[in-house]
Design an enzyme around this catalytic site. Structure first.
Site: not given
Ligand code: UD1
Length: 336
Positions: A36, A60, A125, A150, A154, A177, A298
């Site tokens: 990746n 690994l 995380s 995933y 962790k 994080y 979410d």
């Molecule tokens: C996600 C992962 C989390 C991981 C982290 C790494 C999920 C459910 N969780 O966290 O396990 O450790 O990434 O960075 O995937 N959003 C939108 N539109 C988009 C993308 C995201 O509205 O196109 C919103 C999401 O609903 C959320 C926020 O933006 O409320 C952040 O999303 P994201 O960046 O994917 O992070 P997490 O969901 O918090």
């Protein structure tokens, strides 16, 4: 000069951490299987620091290759990033995730034990907290059942490490994080999502640059002030620096327990709409977005109580949300 192995050192957080390690005078060895990441990140790191880290293309999961590496190199500490991290994919391919994330960790820990390499930092995380009952989230908040394989890797990873510290000389720190964003100020390294981005900021920058038509805001009926979900977005350079102070704590034997956990975030929560607003303000770009249904799995809100990291590590996030968003935008423009 201490020698640090960084697994996954060409990835998003890994590459920024390698830069900070080199800036602090550490000698860095990178193991990465390029699953990746791309090899040109190595040259970009070198362009920033003027020092080329040693690089090993090792998977690994290959126990023999890991053994050979540790036989041939004397290492003082390991920062372990290497892992698959796409939440959705982990639901589709749980065995791939358990094999990749858990076998790799075990192989590294086994060789560290054999070679008496006793300093270990684990990339964990905030996902381990699920939807926490209280905000901000302290390290004492209960661990909730994982929403995805995933997330489970962790949680299991932390347990494996903790158990290992009980029966060996291993000293370990798990950094939990919150949401890492942004890119190095040189715009030479940053996040490189493969295919359609799952995370918010890459989706935002790809929309702004015209690769994506429109950003979907997942959920506008959350019990938050503007109805959109809240997260703690931390600049990846601040996050990278937390690894340096954590490693120094271990190398100086300053830790309080053989296994310690720290939340690494800014302590501040921002909603998705606030992110869009800040992005538009700092870049002057109008973002095409639409409010849609919530995304499955979410949570409503998560942000860190960072008191423990501030006090014990002497670390605090310094860069602002605006700086992080601007750096992500500068980085995106180099990719287009
Ligand atoms: C996600 C992962 C989390 C991981 C982290 C790494 C999920 C459910 N969780 O966290 O396990 O450790 O990434 O960075 O995937 N959003 C939108 N539109 C988009 C993308 C995201 O509205 O196109 C919103 C999401 O609903 C959320 C926020 O933006 O409320 C952040 O999303 P994201 O960046 O994917 O992070 P997490 O969901 O918090």
């Amino acid at each position: 000069m201490h020698k640090i192995l960084v697994t996954g050192g060409l990835g998003f957080i890994g590459s920024h951490t390698v830069v900070e390690l080199q800036n602090e005078g550490f000698e860095v060895f990178i193991i990465d299987d390029l699953s990746n990441s791309t090899i040109d990140v190595l040259d970009k790191i070198t362009a920033i620091t003027h020092k080329k880290p040693s690089f090993f293309n090792i998977d690994l999961k290959d126990k023999i290759a890991v053994t050979t590496f540790f036989n041939e190199h004397k290492i003082d500490g390991v920062i372990h990033f290497a892992a698959s991290k796409a939440v959705g994919e982990s639901v589709e391919k749980p065995l791939k995730y358990y094999e990749n994330n858990i076998d790799s960790l075990i192989h590294v820990l086994q060789q560290m034990k054999v070679r008496k390499v006793n300093n270990f930092i684990f990339s964990s995380s905030c996902t381990v907290y699920g939807q926490a009952d209280e905000l901000p989230i302290t390290e004492n908040a209960p661990i909730k059942p994982a929403e995805s394989p995933y997330g489970n890797t962790k949680q299991i990873g932390e347990e494996i490490i903790k158990d290992t510290t009980k029966i060996s000389e291993l000293k370990a720190i798990a950094l939990r994080y919150f949401n890492p964003i942004g890119a190095h100020k040189s715009a030479k390294i940053g996040e490189l999502p493969i295919g359609i981005p799952q995370n918010l900021i890459p989706y935002v920058t790809q929309t702004a640059v015209g690769i994506r038509k429109e950003l979907s805001v997942f959920g506008s009926d959350y019990p938050t002030p503007d109805g959109t979900a809240i997260r703690d977005y931390i600049h990846v350079v601040d996050l990278a620096k937390a690894h340096i102070v954590a490693m120094q704590r271990l190398l100086k034997n300053n830790q309080k327990k053989s296994f310690e956990v720290f939340n690494i975030g800014t302590g501040k929560g921002n909603s998705v709409l606030e992110i869009i607003e800040s992005f538009e303000k700092v870049t002057g770009k109008k973002l095409n977005y639409r409010l849609v249904d919530r995304r499955e799995g979410d949570i409503t809100a998560a942000y860190a109580d960072t008191t423990y990291a501030n006090k014990e590590l002497g670390w605090k996030a310094k860069l602002s949300l605006d700086e992080a968003l601007l750096s992500a935008w500068k980085w995106q423009k180099t990719l287009k």
